[in-house]
Structure formats: C-alpha cells, structure tokens
Design a protein around this motif. Sequence first.
Motif, PDB file in Angstrom:
ATOM      1  N   GLY A 126     -76.563  -0.952 -15.659  1.00 25.72           N
ATOM      2  CA  GLY A 126     -76.255  -1.334 -14.292  1.00 25.72           C
ATOM      3  C   GLY A 126     -77.449  -1.872 -13.535  1.00 25.72           C
ATOM      4  O   GLY A 126     -78.508  -2.133 -14.089  1.00 25.72           O
ATOM      5  N   THR A 165     -62.552   1.400 -13.453  1.00 30.88           N
ATOM      6  CA  THR A 165     -62.879   2.676 -12.823  1.00 30.88           C
ATOM      7  C   THR A 165     -61.962   3.806 -13.260  1.00 30.88           C
ATOM      8  O   THR A 165     -62.262   4.978 -13.010  1.00 30.88           O
ATOM      9  N   VAL A 219     -61.162  -6.475 -14.922  1.00 28.39           N
ATOM     10  CA  VAL A 219     -61.629  -5.528 -13.907  1.00 28.39           C
ATOM     11  C   VAL A 219     -60.459  -4.733 -13.367  1.00 28.39           C
ATOM     12  O   VAL A 219     -59.408  -5.289 -13.030  1.00 28.39           O
ATOM     13  N   LYS A 263     -69.729  -3.530 -21.259  1.00 30.71           N
ATOM     14  CA  LYS A 263     -68.894  -2.662 -20.437  1.00 30.71           C
ATOM     15  C   LYS A 263     -69.704  -1.981 -19.347  1.00 30.71           C
ATOM     16  O   LYS A 263     -70.783  -1.436 -19.604  1.00 30.71           O
ATOM     17  N   VAL A 264     -69.167  -2.018 -18.137  1.00 26.54           N
ATOM     18  CA  VAL A 264     -69.805  -1.377 -16.997  1.00 26.54           C
ATOM     19  C   VAL A 264     -69.553   0.126 -17.065  1.00 26.54           C
ATOM     20  O   VAL A 264     -68.406   0.564 -17.217  1.00 26.54           O
ATOM     21  N   ARG A 265     -70.610   0.916 -16.932  1.00 30.62           N
ATOM     22  CA  ARG A 265     -70.483   2.363 -16.800  1.00 30.62           C
ATOM     23  C   ARG A 265     -70.316   2.676 -15.318  1.00 30.62           C
ATOM     24  O   ARG A 265     -71.133   2.289 -14.486  1.00 30.62           O
ATOM     25  N   ASN A 266     -69.259   3.381 -14.982  1.00 31.11           N
ATOM     26  CA  ASN A 266     -68.875   3.534 -13.576  1.00 31.11           C
ATOM     27  C   ASN A 266     -69.897   4.297 -12.734  1.00 31.11           C
ATOM     28  O   ASN A 266     -69.940   4.128 -11.517  1.00 31.11           O
ATOM     29  N   LEU A 315     -69.227  -5.231  -8.849  1.00 26.23           N
ATOM     30  CA  LEU A 315     -69.656  -6.162  -9.898  1.00 26.23           C
ATOM     31  C   LEU A 315     -69.732  -7.586  -9.354  1.00 26.23           C
ATOM     32  O   LEU A 315     -68.764  -8.094  -8.802  1.00 26.23           O
ATOM     33  N   MET A 345     -64.798  -3.926 -16.849  1.00 24.53           N
ATOM     34  CA  MET A 345     -65.045  -2.840 -15.900  1.00 24.53           C
ATOM     35  C   MET A 345     -63.717  -2.201 -15.538  1.00 24.53           C
ATOM     36  O   MET A 345     -62.759  -2.895 -15.225  1.00 24.53           O
ATOM     37  N   GLN A 357     -65.493   5.205 -19.678  1.00 28.54           N
ATOM     38  CA  GLN A 357     -66.599   4.672 -18.872  1.00 28.54           C
ATOM     39  C   GLN A 357     -67.022   5.649 -17.771  1.00 28.54           C
ATOM     40  O   GLN A 357     -67.897   5.340 -16.980  1.00 28.54           O
TER      41      GLN A 357
END
Length: 406
Positions: free
Chosen positions: A125, A178, A230, A146-149, A198, A176, A183
Amino acid sequence: MRLTSLAALLVLGVAAATLPACASNDPAPGVAQPSASQPDTSGLVTGDQDVASGRDGLGGPGASASPKPTAPAAGKALAAGNPNGNATVPAEARAVDTSKPTRTIGTGTPASCTSAAVVKAVAAGGVITFDCGPAPVTIKMAATAKVRNANGPKVVLDGGGRVTLSGQGQRRILYMNTCDSAQGWTTSHCQNQDHPQLTVQNLTFAGGNSTGGNSTGDKAEGGGGGAIFVRGGRLKVVNSRFVDNRCDRTGPDLGGAAIRVLSQYDNKPVYVVSSTFGGGSCSNGGALSSIGVSWVVLNSLLRDNKAIGNGANPAKSGTPGGGSGGAIYCDGNEFTVRIAGTIIENNKANEGGGAVFFVSNNRTGTMKIENSTLRRNPSGKFETRGYPGIFFLGARNPTLTNAKLT
C-alpha cells in the motif's frame, strides 16, 4: 437480477416491446449497515478479521486540498482521454501528489520492474511510483496485484506516463475487495467503508482478462473486471489508458472488460478523468460496469468497446444472457451517472445500450450528459427512443446539456 416491471419500457418508448432489461430486487451494495460487533460477511468464507478505525475518505478531512499531479517525462506524455474535453475537474478527482512516494518499483532499469515487485508494492500500500528507466516499459503480470485492506488508507499507483501493466491476455491485473476475507476485514461494515482509497494514474492497463481459471479471485463477486475489480472503499482513475481487456463472454449481469465496481463508500462516485478505454470486450459493459455505483466520467474517450453477450437480463429462455452496455453498464437502485467533456463512439451492444445501459431498479437513479458526443454506438435490439445508443430506466429521462447523440 430481474426487472420489477416491464411497463416502464413502454412509457420510455423503447424500440421493442419484448425487451428484457436488467434490474434487481436486491439491495444495492453499500446499503447494509450491520452492527459493530458483527462483520458483514454475507457470501464470504469465515476468516481472520482485522479491525481498524474509520479513516478519512477521498476529499475528507486530512486529504490534500490541491492535489498535485505527477507529470510524465518530457516527450513521453501519456496520450489519454479527450484532449478537447473542458469539463471542470473537482479537487478530489484530480491526480494525487506522488512527489514523495511511500515506495518505488524498480531501480532505474526495465529489468528491475517486475510483476513480483508490483504485487508486493500494491499489497504493502501507500503511494507507489515506478523507476524503470527513461523509456516506456511494459510489465508482464504473472499474478494479479491485490490490495490488502489494512494497508492504506490510500493506495496510489502512478506510472508516470511510461508504464504499461499487461495481463498478457491471461489474468486480471488489479484487485481490491473490502469484503474479501483473504485480504483482511478492517471494519464491521465491509460493504460501506471509506478505505482503502485506490487511485490509478498515468498508467496503461492492457490485456487484462478475468474470464476464469487464470487468476485467483477472478470469479469473486460474480466475475467481471478484466483489468481492475473493486468492491468497497473508493476508486479513482486519472490520465490512464485501458486497451484490449476482456471479461466473460456471457452472463446476464457480469461485466466491465476494463473496470468492474461493486459498491463505493456512502455511494460516492467513481471518478474517471482524462482516460481512454478501447478494444474492450465482455458480456456487458465493454469498458465500465457496476452495480449500485455512481460514476463521474470527465474528459475521457470510450471507443471500440463491445458487449458481446446475448439474451439480455434476465436472460431470455435458451440464452446465457448479457449483451448490454457497449461502453458502460450500470445497474442497481439509487445511483447517478454524469458524463462530461467526453466522447463515446463506435461501441456496440448485441442487445441494448450501444453506448450506455442504465437501469435503476427503484427508479431513483439519474443521468446527466454534458458537453459530450455519443456517436455511432449501435444497439442490436433495443434502446430508449430519442436517445441513440442509450437504454435508460430511471427517475426521469437523461438530462442533456450541449450533448450530441447520433
């Protein structure tokens, strides 16, 4: 998802009386507000839960009042969007200042800019830039980033106008969600939280493909989102290109060859600014697709995208469904779409809405088209009379201001 009533089609003067259209009796994502003691986990596999306090949303307290865009190197400017678009871009929709990045991908050479480095940086991030040398570079993604929340609240990916992320026609590029336990859960109300936030800017996304079997998670939430998927938080796209992305060829409600979005914090809009979408192909939404999400598309270009499914939504008997929204496909309850300073041309839908398919199930949604041109966007079977290239069910007819529809 099912249309609650077909009578409205006749009221709006749709060309064919037998048209199936998309709608839903389900609550739009982003509405649920479970108790603080119990995470909203509908449809999820139970996993570890990361608990974090609420954080400022885009444009909220603590956000930069005057974001400063990162300029591409001289002679290497990314050609994206409609150069003649003159829609005013609000402060929260502008590029993020990346002059002091949290982390940088690469050490000055193309070879140092790898798929693994992108995946690692996105998971960590923060504000992310690239240092891949002076020439344009294509990074072939071997895995989906992949986005880590919990790693934010801001995640900014800035290519400086010289970087292409390629899915190689094999995988989704960026993800991404949530509400994905893998994640990490960071609030008790994953469908309606303001982070991660994002932003992708000054980047090209090419050859993304979420057609199944090629990347973990590409079927999450029903699929779609060939380049970017997303759910939740916030998404913003600035000065970026999306080229030849793909998602599933059939399906009544999935879509978004380039971008698929399910829910945004407090129904705040996804901003798409000065960006180009071309050559996308999916069952619905050859460029953009969403459920229960508002959009503001400014000074952009959507060209040569296709909705290639057939049977519409709900799917006609004997068909797999889909085929609506050559460029943009929007479904849900209360949401809005604003298109300004934008050209949407040469897109095609096998069923309805060669340019835009918009269905507000509870008839509260509205659409505005300002200082824009929609041309040569054939709808294979149905569209709303008087609005070429558009199929619309909402609170009232779309509002047109200096807009050309042909």
